[in-house]
Enzyme design. Structure first.
Site, short mmCIF file in Angstrom:
data_model
loop_
_atom_site.label_atom_id
_atom_site.label_comp_id
_atom_site.label_asym_id
_atom_site.label_seq_id
_atom_site.Cartn_x
_atom_site.Cartn_y
_atom_site.Cartn_z
N ARG A 234 0.93 -1.20 0.22
CA ARG A 234 -0.06 -0.14 0.11
C ARG A 234 0.93 1.11 -0.05
O ARG A 234 1.99 1.16 0.56
CB ARG A 234 -0.86 0.05 1.35
CG ARG A 234 -2.15 -1.01 1.15
CD ARG A 234 -3.26 -0.53 0.24
NE ARG A 234 -4.39 -1.39 0.29
CZ ARG A 234 -4.46 -2.45 -0.39
NH1 ARG A 234 -3.40 -3.03 -1.38
NH2 ARG A 234 -5.64 -3.36 -0.27
N GLU A 263 -3.63 8.01 -3.95
CA GLU A 263 -4.24 7.59 -5.04
C GLU A 263 -5.37 8.13 -5.23
O GLU A 263 -6.13 8.72 -4.70
CB GLU A 263 -4.41 5.92 -5.07
CG GLU A 263 -3.06 5.02 -4.80
CD GLU A 263 -3.28 3.66 -4.45
OE1 GLU A 263 -4.18 3.22 -4.83
OE2 GLU A 263 -2.30 3.15 -4.20
N HIS A 281 -2.17 0.89 -9.73
CA HIS A 281 -2.43 0.21 -8.51
C HIS A 281 -3.53 -1.39 -9.20
O HIS A 281 -4.65 -1.31 -9.15
CB HIS A 281 -3.49 0.64 -7.39
CG HIS A 281 -3.71 -0.07 -6.23
ND1 HIS A 281 -4.20 0.42 -5.09
CD2 HIS A 281 -3.97 -1.59 -6.19
CE1 HIS A 281 -4.37 -0.68 -4.15
NE2 HIS A 281 -4.26 -1.74 -4.81
P1 NAP Z 1 -0.68 -11.89 4.68
O1 NAP Z 1 -0.80 -13.26 4.12
O2 NAP Z 1 -1.34 -11.42 5.88
O3 NAP Z 1 0.68 -11.37 4.74
C1 NAP Z 1 1.11 -10.09 5.49
C2 NAP Z 1 2.56 -10.43 5.99
O4 NAP Z 1 3.05 -9.12 6.67
C3 NAP Z 1 2.56 -11.40 7.16
O5 NAP Z 1 3.56 -12.28 6.96
C4 NAP Z 1 3.01 -10.66 8.32
O6 NAP Z 1 3.93 -11.33 9.36
C5 NAP Z 1 3.56 -9.31 7.83
N1 NAP Z 1 3.42 -8.18 8.56
C6 NAP Z 1 2.31 -7.95 9.37
N2 NAP Z 1 2.43 -7.04 10.14
C7 NAP Z 1 3.74 -6.55 9.76
C8 NAP Z 1 4.77 -5.46 10.47
N3 NAP Z 1 4.35 -4.49 11.29
N4 NAP Z 1 6.05 -5.42 10.11
C9 NAP Z 1 6.40 -6.18 9.21
N5 NAP Z 1 5.72 -7.10 8.52
C10 NAP Z 1 4.30 -7.29 9.12
O7 NAP Z 1 -1.35 -10.69 3.43
P2 NAP Z 1 -1.21 -11.12 1.86
O8 NAP Z 1 -2.35 -11.64 1.50
O9 NAP Z 1 0.29 -11.38 1.75
O10 NAP Z 1 -1.22 -9.38 1.59
C11 NAP Z 1 -0.36 -8.33 1.94
C12 NAP Z 1 -0.63 -7.17 1.36
O11 NAP Z 1 -0.49 -7.04 0.11
C13 NAP Z 1 -2.17 -6.74 1.70
O12 NAP Z 1 -2.48 -6.41 3.08
C14 NAP Z 1 -2.28 -5.60 0.65
O13 NAP Z 1 -2.33 -4.48 1.30
C15 NAP Z 1 -1.52 -5.95 -0.26
N6 NAP Z 1 -2.07 -6.29 -1.80
C16 NAP Z 1 -1.73 -5.16 -2.67
C17 NAP Z 1 -2.28 -5.64 -3.79
C18 NAP Z 1 -2.14 -4.69 -5.06
O14 NAP Z 1 -2.99 -4.64 -5.92
N7 NAP Z 1 -1.05 -4.04 -4.95
C19 NAP Z 1 -3.19 -6.76 -4.21
C20 NAP Z 1 -3.32 -7.35 -3.01
C21 NAP Z 1 -2.70 -7.19 -1.73
P3 NAP Z 1 4.10 -11.47 10.81
O15 NAP Z 1 2.93 -11.60 11.39
O16 NAP Z 1 4.91 -12.10 10.93
O17 NAP Z 1 4.67 -10.01 11.13
#
Ligand code: NAP
Length: 315
Positions: A234, A263, A281
């Site tokens: 994000r 955005e 995005h």
């Molecule tokens: P996820 O499976 O929940 O993974 C998020 C990871 O971030 C977890 O492994 C978590 O590990 C880590 N995390 C959480 N808080 C943190 C912190 N304070 N510092 C460092 N690491 C942290 O989520 P996902 O499905 O991979 O999606 C991740 C993100 O990608 C979404 O939340 C969204 O914002 C973004 N996204 C963007 C798009 C786009 O179109 N560009 C599309 C989809 C998703 P720990 O719990 O060990 O910290």
């Protein structure tokens, strides 16, 4: 379930396919068609039991408070930064999102951003279109294969990026809140240390109060003029002012960005930089994935109103 009597507020026109699917099952309220959105919401607030939102607009505390019959928020995204989860929990409002189905697309595009930024694919394409090739060869760029790739947030998407980057012979390391015992990649408890040892730093964690501007001037300086930053998480995960300054001053090697702080507005200072790739995005924006996301939104609402278990509940 007398579905047609259930009122669903779609906060903005998310996707025609999703709108049609909802309209065939529920009574859908479309505030963007109203001259006065606030008056429209006020008029229908007692009929709305579900909110469908996404990355462009979510369900904030004000909206939730204004809908006394609201029971469920279903977001067309995996990210939950636009939904007031605290307020939903307090008011016992169910929340669902769209995990997993978009992971491959976002990871694919992350690799695309790495390649396009390091190899200047977009700038080289512009070079050809501008008729510049006959005058001189395009400048040399930087290799991806074999580089050190640091991932911030090794979750579903982060791991999928790691898997793909490994196929390019890259060495993977990561930073998250805690070390993952089942993972063999090097773990850095400090994001600055991870940046200092990375040629490519990919930001793939959720946006929260904790992660706001997690990539700050210190992280950018630790990356330095030979490394690049890729953001598919994000926009507000990165201090955009610092990023722009570093890129304009040549203190950072480049950036591949899918997301921005404000955005759909993108800092104009970046428009002329060949070492910067700017996407609007579109991480999950393929027909296949967007359809699966839409099906999950609808499936979750159907499950909720038929008193069946939710498909992808946010706990
Ligand atoms: P996820 O499976 O929940 O993974 C998020 C990871 O971030 C977890 O492994 C978590 O590990 C880590 N995390 C959480 N808080 C943190 C912190 N304070 N510092 C460092 N690491 C942290 O989520 P996902 O499905 O991979 O999606 C991740 C993100 O990608 C979404 O939340 C969204 O914002 C973004 N996204 C963007 C798009 C786009 O179109 N560009 C599309 C989809 C998703 P720990 O719990 O060990 O910290």
């Amino acid at each position: 379930m007398e579905a047609k009597k259930i009122g669903v507020l779609m906060v903005y026109p998310v996707m025609p396919y999703l709108l049609e699917a909802l309209e065939s099952r529920f009574r859908v309220y479309k505030p963007w068609e109203a001259d006065d959105k606030q008056a429209f919401l006020g008029e229908h607030s007692d009929s709305i039991q579900a909110v469908v939102c996404g990355t462009a607009a979510g369900a904030n505390a004000e909206l939730i408070e204004s809908l006394p019959k609201l029971e469920i928020v279903s977001t067309f995204s995996v990210g939950l930064d636009k939904v007031d989860l605290v307020k939903c929990k307090k008011k016992k409002i169910a929340v669902t999102n769209t995990p997993d189905v978009l992971t491959d697309d976002v990871a694919d595009l992350s690799i695309g951003l790495m390649l396009c930024t390091l190899r200047q694919v977009c700038a080289a394409d512009r070079y050809v279109r501008q008729g510049l090739w006959p005058k001189a060869e395009y400048k040399l760029t930087t290799k991806l294969s074999g580089k050190n790739v640091g991932i911030v947030g090794l979750g579903r998407i982060g791991l999928a990026i790691a898997k793909r980057a490994e196929a390019f012979g890259c060495k993977i390391a990561y930073h998250s809140r805690s070390k993952k015992p089942e993972i063999n990649f090097e773990y850095f408890s400090s994001i600055v240390d991870l940046a200092a040892s990375s040629d490519v730093l990919v930001v793939a964690c959720p946006l929260s109060k904790e992660t706001y501007h997690v990539v700050d001037q210190n992280v950018i300086d630790a990356l330095g003029p030979k490394a690049i930053l890729v953001n598919i998480g994000r926009g507000p995960l990165i201090d955009e002012n610092e990023l722009v300054k570093a890129l304009v001053e040549g203190r950072l090697g480049g950036a591949g960005l899918d997301v921005y702080e404000n955005e759909p507005h993108v800092p104009k200072e970046l428009f002329d930089l060949d070492n910067v790739v700017l996407l609007p995005h579109v991480g999950s924006a393929t027909w296949e994935t967007r359809k699966e996301m839409a099906d999950l939104v609808v499936g979750n609402l159907e499950a909720y109103f038929s008193k069946k278990p939710l498909l992808t509940p946010v706990e």
